[in-house]
Enzyme design. Sequence first.
Site, PDB file in Angstrom:
ATOM      1  N   LYS A 126       2.859  11.161   4.774  1.00 49.99           N
ATOM      2  CA  LYS A 126       2.598  11.785   5.941  1.00 49.99           C
ATOM      3  C   LYS A 126       1.768  12.970   5.796  1.00 49.99           C
ATOM      4  O   LYS A 126       1.776  13.691   4.834  1.00 49.99           O
ATOM      5  CB  LYS A 126       4.032  12.076   6.590  1.00 49.99           C
ATOM      6  CG  LYS A 126       4.761  10.820   6.825  1.00 49.99           C
ATOM      7  CD  LYS A 126       4.440  10.302   8.399  1.00 49.99           C
ATOM      8  CE  LYS A 126       5.024   8.948   8.508  1.00 49.99           C
ATOM      9  NZ  LYS A 126       6.485   8.761   8.590  1.00 49.99           N
ATOM     10  N   TYR A 159       0.701  -1.153  -0.218  1.00 46.53           N
ATOM     11  CA  TYR A 159       0.064  -0.014   0.067  1.00 46.53           C
ATOM     12  C   TYR A 159       0.813   1.147  -0.170  1.00 46.53           C
ATOM     13  O   TYR A 159       2.051   1.384   0.540  1.00 46.53           O
ATOM     14  CB  TYR A 159      -1.064   0.105   1.151  1.00 46.53           C
ATOM     15  CG  TYR A 159      -0.237  -0.250   2.411  1.00 46.53           C
ATOM     16  CD1 TYR A 159      -0.292  -1.240   3.167  1.00 46.53           C
ATOM     17  CD2 TYR A 159      -0.115   0.834   3.308  1.00 46.53           C
ATOM     18  CE1 TYR A 159       0.341  -1.656   4.447  1.00 46.53           C
ATOM     19  CE2 TYR A 159       0.210   0.685   4.851  1.00 46.53           C
ATOM     20  CZ  TYR A 159       0.649  -0.798   5.095  1.00 46.53           C
ATOM     21  OH  TYR A 159       1.302  -0.847   6.246  1.00 46.53           O
TER      22      TYR A 159
HETATM   23  O1  76R Z   1      15.065   2.068   9.277  1.00 46.06           O
HETATM   24  C1  76R Z   1      14.641   1.157  10.058  1.00 46.06           C
HETATM   25  O2  76R Z   1      14.128   0.207   9.484  1.00 46.06           O
HETATM   26  C2  76R Z   1      14.581   1.465  11.298  1.00 46.06           C
HETATM   27  C3  76R Z   1      13.530   2.187  11.737  1.00 46.06           C
HETATM   28  C4  76R Z   1      12.380   2.635  10.823  1.00 46.06           C
HETATM   29  C5  76R Z   1      12.300   3.623   9.954  1.00 46.06           C
HETATM   30  C6  76R Z   1      13.000   4.781   9.759  1.00 46.06           C
HETATM   31  C7  76R Z   1      11.429   1.745  10.706  1.00 46.06           C
HETATM   32  C8  76R Z   1      10.897   0.430  11.260  1.00 46.06           C
HETATM   33  N1  76R Z   1      10.301   2.009   9.775  1.00 46.06           N
HETATM   34  C9  76R Z   1      11.103   3.566   9.314  1.00 46.06           C
HETATM   35  C10 76R Z   1      10.260   4.095   8.391  1.00 46.06           C
HETATM   36 MN1  76R Z   1       8.741   1.569   9.366  1.00 46.06          MN
HETATM   37  N2  76R Z   1       6.814   0.761   8.494  1.00 46.06           N
HETATM   38  C11 76R Z   1       5.781   1.462   8.099  1.00 46.06           C
HETATM   39  C12 76R Z   1       4.664   0.667   7.781  1.00 46.06           C
HETATM   40  O3  76R Z   1       0.626   0.885   8.181  1.00 46.06           O
HETATM   41  C13 76R Z   1       1.338   1.803   8.888  1.00 46.06           C
HETATM   42  O4  76R Z   1       0.810   2.494   9.875  1.00 46.06           O
HETATM   43  C14 76R Z   1       2.608   2.225   8.548  1.00 46.06           C
HETATM   44  C15 76R Z   1       3.181   1.215   7.372  1.00 46.06           C
HETATM   45  C16 76R Z   1       4.942  -0.352   8.441  1.00 46.06           C
HETATM   46  C17 76R Z   1       4.051  -1.652   8.485  1.00 46.06           C
HETATM   47  C18 76R Z   1       6.271  -0.325   9.112  1.00 46.06           C
HETATM   48  C19 76R Z   1       6.869  -1.511   9.604  1.00 46.06           C
HETATM   49  N3  76R Z   1       8.277   3.212   8.189  1.00 46.06           N
HETATM   50  C20 76R Z   1       9.072   4.122   7.835  1.00 46.06           C
HETATM   51  C21 76R Z   1       8.696   4.985   6.864  1.00 46.06           C
HETATM   52  C22 76R Z   1       9.394   6.354   6.353  1.00 46.06           C
HETATM   53  C23 76R Z   1       9.060   7.480   7.005  1.00 46.06           C
HETATM   54  C24 76R Z   1       9.864   8.769   6.940  1.00 46.06           C
HETATM   55  O5  76R Z   1      10.746   8.724   6.420  1.00 46.06           O
HETATM   56  O6  76R Z   1       9.372   9.934   7.471  1.00 46.06           O
HETATM   57  C25 76R Z   1       7.327   4.754   6.583  1.00 46.06           C
HETATM   58  C26 76R Z   1       6.406   5.446   5.573  1.00 46.06           C
HETATM   59  C27 76R Z   1       7.071   3.507   7.550  1.00 46.06           C
HETATM   60  C28 76R Z   1       6.022   2.889   7.527  1.00 46.06           C
HETATM   61  N4  76R Z   1       8.941  -0.193  10.276  1.00 46.06           N
HETATM   62  C29 76R Z   1       9.923  -0.484  11.046  1.00 46.06           C
HETATM   63  C30 76R Z   1       8.128  -1.353  10.215  1.00 46.06           C
HETATM   64  C31 76R Z   1       8.864  -2.411  10.964  1.00 46.06           C
HETATM   65  C32 76R Z   1       8.152  -3.775  11.189  1.00 46.06           C
HETATM   66  C33 76R Z   1       9.976  -1.836  11.384  1.00 46.06           C
HETATM   67  C34 76R Z   1      11.255  -2.535  11.954  1.00 46.06           C
HETATM   68  C35 76R Z   1      12.026  -3.186  11.174  1.00 46.06           C
HETATM   69  C36 76R Z   1      13.306  -3.849  11.963  1.00 46.06           C
HETATM   70  O7  76R Z   1      13.667  -3.392  12.929  1.00 46.06           O
HETATM   71  O8  76R Z   1      13.201  -4.979  11.597  1.00 46.06           O
END
Ligand code: 76R
Length: 278
Positions: free
Chosen positions: A178, A174
Amino acid sequence: MSESTTGLPAILPTEGLHVVHLFYRMEQEPWSYLESTERRKRRDNLAKIVREIQAQPDTQLLPYSVVSPKADLGFMLLTPDLQVADRCSKMLGESLGAGMLTPVFSWLSMTERSEYTTSEAEYTAELKAEGIDPSSPEFATKIADFNDRMEKYMRRRVYPELPEAQEWPVFCFYPMSKRRMHQLNWYALPFEDRKRLMGGHAKIGRTYSGRVLQLITGSTGLDDMEWGVTLFAKTTSEIKAIVYEMRFDVVSSHYAEFGEFFIGIRMEISDLCNRLNL
Ligand code: 76R
């Protein structure tokens, strides 16, 4: 300028890969009018094109069946050169002949580094706060290990290797952005606040370690929302659970806007052809 395998000058990102998500409807009616030998020929052509794309250097192509009438099948393509991404997308769309695969949705994004990971300076401050002497060998080792870990981590994000289909059969995609509303404007927040909030988001994410793999690819300036979210899981319950739980986290509850959701089942192209009755 290096020439791409398309014969035109390559269009390469400064780092990372182009990512294309493609979703098609299979037009069963015109297909049903074809002779069985013609069907076989076209089905073989699709399988051949998939294998050809998969054999391109630094390229990954992942086929999946889409579980909803929004689409019937789709492909996720990762490749450095935009020329290759464009050519492969068109080849896939035309693989069964004109009018057989109708594009219903697509997404163009790129792999990217995270803006919010811990920097060396922050880690140094943490070590000092723990009382470790900055001139000690222990300190130097910890910093070297940290840099090594971060380098590997960044490489995985920017040059990801998609997980095995057998182990991770459930695919979810999907787009999201922001919010930029008067009171809730992510882009008007100071970096430190965004970083702190993303820390909370990542903390929830890490509790899904081993159950959900995520690939966040940037699409600002490339497509209609700001990121493509690709999730892999062993079962749909994990997808439903993580997306639900994250809805309560401030980063999502206050600041996230979502596009359409797609659930796919990853499978070999031959199984996908069978599933579609090709
Ligand atoms: O870089 C990294 O993996 C560590 C921290 C992290 C960042 C910077 C991280 C961890 N995410 C990051 C950035 Mn995420 N993420 C999503 C979704 O449905 C929703 O509500 C949101 C959709 C999921 C399910 C998810 C999962 N993440 C982002 C960004 C960019 C934001 C920006 O730059 O402003 C988005 C749009 C986003 C959205 N995130 C994690 C996860 C999971 C499972 C992790 C942990 C990963 C790990 O440690 O293995």
